[in-house]
Write a protein that holds these residues in place. Sequence first.
Motif, PDB file in Angstrom:
ATOM      1  N   THR A 102       2.062  37.925  66.308  1.00 44.93           N
ATOM      2  CA  THR A 102       2.398  39.340  66.164  1.00 44.93           C
ATOM      3  C   THR A 102       1.953  40.017  67.451  1.00 44.93           C
ATOM      4  OG1 THR A 102       1.966  39.155  63.787  1.00 44.93           O
ATOM      5  CG2 THR A 102       2.102  41.376  64.702  1.00 44.93           C
ATOM      6  N   ILE A 103       2.918  40.539  68.208  1.00 42.47           N
ATOM      7  CA  ILE A 103       2.632  41.113  69.521  1.00 42.47           C
ATOM      8  C   ILE A 103       2.800  42.631  69.416  1.00 42.47           C
ATOM      9  CG2 ILE A 103       3.174  40.990  71.980  1.00 42.47           C
ATOM     10  CD1 ILE A 103       4.722  38.376  71.360  1.00 42.47           C
ATOM     11  N   PHE A 104       1.777  43.388  69.794  1.00 48.78           N
ATOM     12  CA  PHE A 104       1.840  44.827  69.549  1.00 48.78           C
ATOM     13  C   PHE A 104       1.364  45.627  70.756  1.00 48.78           C
ATOM     14  CE2 PHE A 104      -2.016  43.100  67.741  1.00 48.78           C
ATOM     15  CZ  PHE A 104      -3.023  44.000  68.084  1.00 48.78           C
ATOM     16  N   HIS A 107      17.366  34.921  76.435  1.00 49.05           N
ATOM     17  CA  HIS A 107      16.222  35.705  76.917  1.00 49.05           C
ATOM     18  C   HIS A 107      14.965  35.217  76.202  1.00 49.05           C
ATOM     19  CE1 HIS A 107      19.329  38.493  78.318  1.00 49.05           C
ATOM     20  NE2 HIS A 107      19.805  38.494  77.083  1.00 49.05           N
ATOM     21  N   MET A 108      13.820  35.381  76.852  1.00 45.33           N
ATOM     22  CA  MET A 108      12.568  35.042  76.175  1.00 45.33           C
ATOM     23  C   MET A 108      12.348  35.957  74.966  1.00 45.33           C
ATOM     24  SD  MET A 108      11.059  32.372  77.196  1.00 45.33           S
ATOM     25  CE  MET A 108      10.680  31.300  78.572  1.00 45.33           C
ATOM     26  N   PHE A 109      12.660  37.244  75.139  1.00 45.43           N
ATOM     27  CA  PHE A 109      12.700  38.180  74.019  1.00 45.43           C
ATOM     28  C   PHE A 109      13.997  38.965  74.123  1.00 45.43           C
ATOM     29  CE2 PHE A 109       8.107  37.469  74.419  1.00 45.43           C
ATOM     30  CZ  PHE A 109       7.791  37.142  73.106  1.00 45.43           C
ATOM     31  N   ALA A 110      14.640  39.205  72.980  1.00 45.40           N
ATOM     32  CA  ALA A 110      15.965  39.829  72.975  1.00 45.40           C
ATOM     33  C   ALA A 110      15.912  41.346  72.820  1.00 45.40           C
ATOM     34  CB  ALA A 110      16.814  39.235  71.845  1.00 45.40           C
ATOM     35  N   ILE A 126       6.197  46.641  67.725  1.00 46.28           N
ATOM     36  CA  ILE A 126       5.680  45.311  67.387  1.00 46.28           C
ATOM     37  C   ILE A 126       6.828  44.319  67.471  1.00 46.28           C
ATOM     38  CG2 ILE A 126       4.675  43.866  65.549  1.00 46.28           C
ATOM     39  CD1 ILE A 126       3.310  46.374  64.451  1.00 46.28           C
ATOM     40  N   ILE A 127       6.553  43.141  68.007  1.00 45.11           N
ATOM     41  CA  ILE A 127       7.467  42.011  67.926  1.00 45.11           C
ATOM     42  C   ILE A 127       6.767  40.885  67.179  1.00 45.11           C
ATOM     43  CG2 ILE A 127       8.552  40.136  69.235  1.00 45.11           C
ATOM     44  CD1 ILE A 127       9.252  42.125  71.397  1.00 45.11           C
ATOM     45  N   THR A 128       7.449  40.330  66.184  1.00 47.32           N
ATOM     46  CA  THR A 128       6.933  39.133  65.523  1.00 47.32           C
ATOM     47  C   THR A 128       7.751  37.933  65.994  1.00 47.32           C
ATOM     48  OG1 THR A 128       8.350  39.535  63.591  1.00 47.32           O
ATOM     49  CG2 THR A 128       6.086  40.363  63.493  1.00 47.32           C
ATOM     50  N   TYR A 164       8.353  50.689  64.650  1.00 48.04           N
ATOM     51  CA  TYR A 164       9.537  49.817  64.689  1.00 48.04           C
ATOM     52  C   TYR A 164       9.079  48.379  64.917  1.00 48.04           C
ATOM     53  CZ  TYR A 164      14.524  48.848  65.536  1.00 48.04           C
ATOM     54  OH  TYR A 164      15.814  48.389  65.446  1.00 48.04           O
ATOM     55  N   VAL A 165       9.365  47.517  63.944  1.00 46.90           N
ATOM     56  CA  VAL A 165       9.012  46.109  64.059  1.00 46.90           C
ATOM     57  C   VAL A 165      10.279  45.302  64.314  1.00 46.90           C
ATOM     58  CG1 VAL A 165       7.916  44.118  62.962  1.00 46.90           C
ATOM     59  CG2 VAL A 165       7.092  46.447  62.447  1.00 46.90           C
ATOM     60  N   SER A 166      10.326  44.646  65.452  1.00 42.88           N
ATOM     61  CA  SER A 166      11.457  43.789  65.799  1.00 42.88           C
ATOM     62  C   SER A 166      11.089  42.352  65.447  1.00 42.88           C
ATOM     63  CB  SER A 166      11.775  43.915  67.289  1.00 42.88           C
ATOM     64  OG  SER A 166      12.949  43.208  67.607  1.00 42.88           O
ATOM     65  N   ASP A 167      11.726  41.829  64.407  1.00 42.58           N
ATOM     66  CA  ASP A 167      11.444  40.465  63.942  1.00 42.58           C
ATOM     67  C   ASP A 167      12.255  39.496  64.807  1.00 42.58           C
ATOM     68  OD1 ASP A 167      11.423  37.997  62.681  1.00 42.58           O
ATOM     69  OD2 ASP A 167      11.440  38.831  60.664  1.00 42.58           O
ATOM     70  N   GLU A 168      11.582  38.918  65.797  1.00 39.79           N
ATOM     71  CA  GLU A 168      12.231  37.990  66.722  1.00 39.79           C
ATOM     72  C   GLU A 168      11.843  36.535  66.430  1.00 39.79           C
ATOM     73  OE1 GLU A 168      13.637  38.526  70.398  1.00 39.79           O
ATOM     74  OE2 GLU A 168      12.871  40.550  70.785  1.00 39.79           O
TER      75      GLU A 168
END
Length: 469
Positions: free
Chosen positions: A306-308, A275-278, A289-291, A261-265
């Motif tokens: 790209t944070i994984f 929020h810093m990340f939603a 993964i968060i991009t 699951y890639v959350s494109d932030e």
Amino acid sequence: MTSQNVGTNLEKQEIWQKDRDHFVHPWTDFSTFKESGSMVLRQADGVSVQDADGKRYLDGIGGLWCVNIGYGREEIAEAVAEQIRDIPYFSTFGHHTTAPAARLAAKLADLAPGDLNHVFYGCGGSVANDTAVRLIHFYFNQLGKTSKKQIISRIDGYHGSTYMAMSITGVEFDHIGFDIDRQLVHHISCPNPYRRQEGQSLEAFCDEKVQELEEKILELGPDNVAAFFAEPIMGAGGVIVPPEGYHRKTLAVCRKYDVLYVSDEVVTAFGRLGHMFASQDEFGIVPDIITCAKGLTSGYLPLGATIFSDRIYEVISRPQAEGALFTHGFTYSGHPVSCAAGLKNIEIMEREAICDHVKDVGDYFERRLHELEDLQIVGDVRGRKFMMCLENVADKATRKLIDPEAKIGNRIADECQKRGLIVRPLAHMNILSPTLILSRDDVDFVVQTLRDSIEAATESLKVDGYLPR
């Protein structure tokens, strides 16, 4: 006045001409550009920008979803200048690093949810999503699951404009005249509650969209599907907020079939929703993964990440064979000057409690914008906090759209610009993504200007025959 700035009318004309003749802009409308050219901007501070004639505009789009801490921050300029003096660049290929790259990676790992503790840098959101695809394919190859390659995303999702990122993007308008990879990437429906069937409940609509994801995975074969890409709130596709529970349920489907699951932030991270990340704080999920990009430096310098997860890192960090390398990266991965800007940006956000400010003023922004629903053509006001959209329609009851030739989004944006406000036109919609330091007085100005501009645009639609008098 430096040589890069605009002073006299002669300089303004020179810049306008050089820009028109040589600068190919993103998303250029060539039907008008050769005649109208570009608005030349020369200065910015706080929530506003100024054109070459000295006219000020409240920036209702935050540069492009990105100038989160506002313009003219001297601290950012000083941090960047200091880093340039210390060491402006060195390759991070092999085993070299700089203090800003290491410190920012650790900070992002601390801010990101769950075990997302590993950071790969690029220059923007498109590259962050491209990196996610390469990382995912490499991960499954290392596990011996070499058939897991297919990517699923959503119609009207936006993930960038490099070849791979645009293939993942589901905005069909952006594909006109270009090629994309239709063999590797597959799109499911947009979870837009405003366009659900008449009488359908939000819960039923949500379950229908989640079921569609599962059916697509089964159609392609779980052994072939590698990842699902989803923005927490869809940005350039029209600020689509999915129904409650959508992300938790789609994540559960992905877990069931070993789909990452890639959350494109790229838009939603760093305060836009408070929020810093939603992903976790707003929607209750911890993706694989968060991009991110844009608000990471508040647009002051290009940077993406790209944070994984630990789980992915443990697999991709195993040597493939003697002498083999993880052969992915860019000249500017972990650029120290951009990372210094990112560190200072996050420091400012935390010190000034900008996320708390967004939660407060963002709620006020939402409430005030909903007041515009009494206008004849405003069919839907949607979004959260400082990520909002107005959808304009010909008939509220049927949700029928105004003739595209009327260019209603552009008409409204033009009327706003006359009144000192910049908003983004997107077909029949107008998008607002202002700097996160907007005050309540600024909000009042934005809403009143929109009201006046929509009323003026509505009258012009009647004069031109697009609406009945």
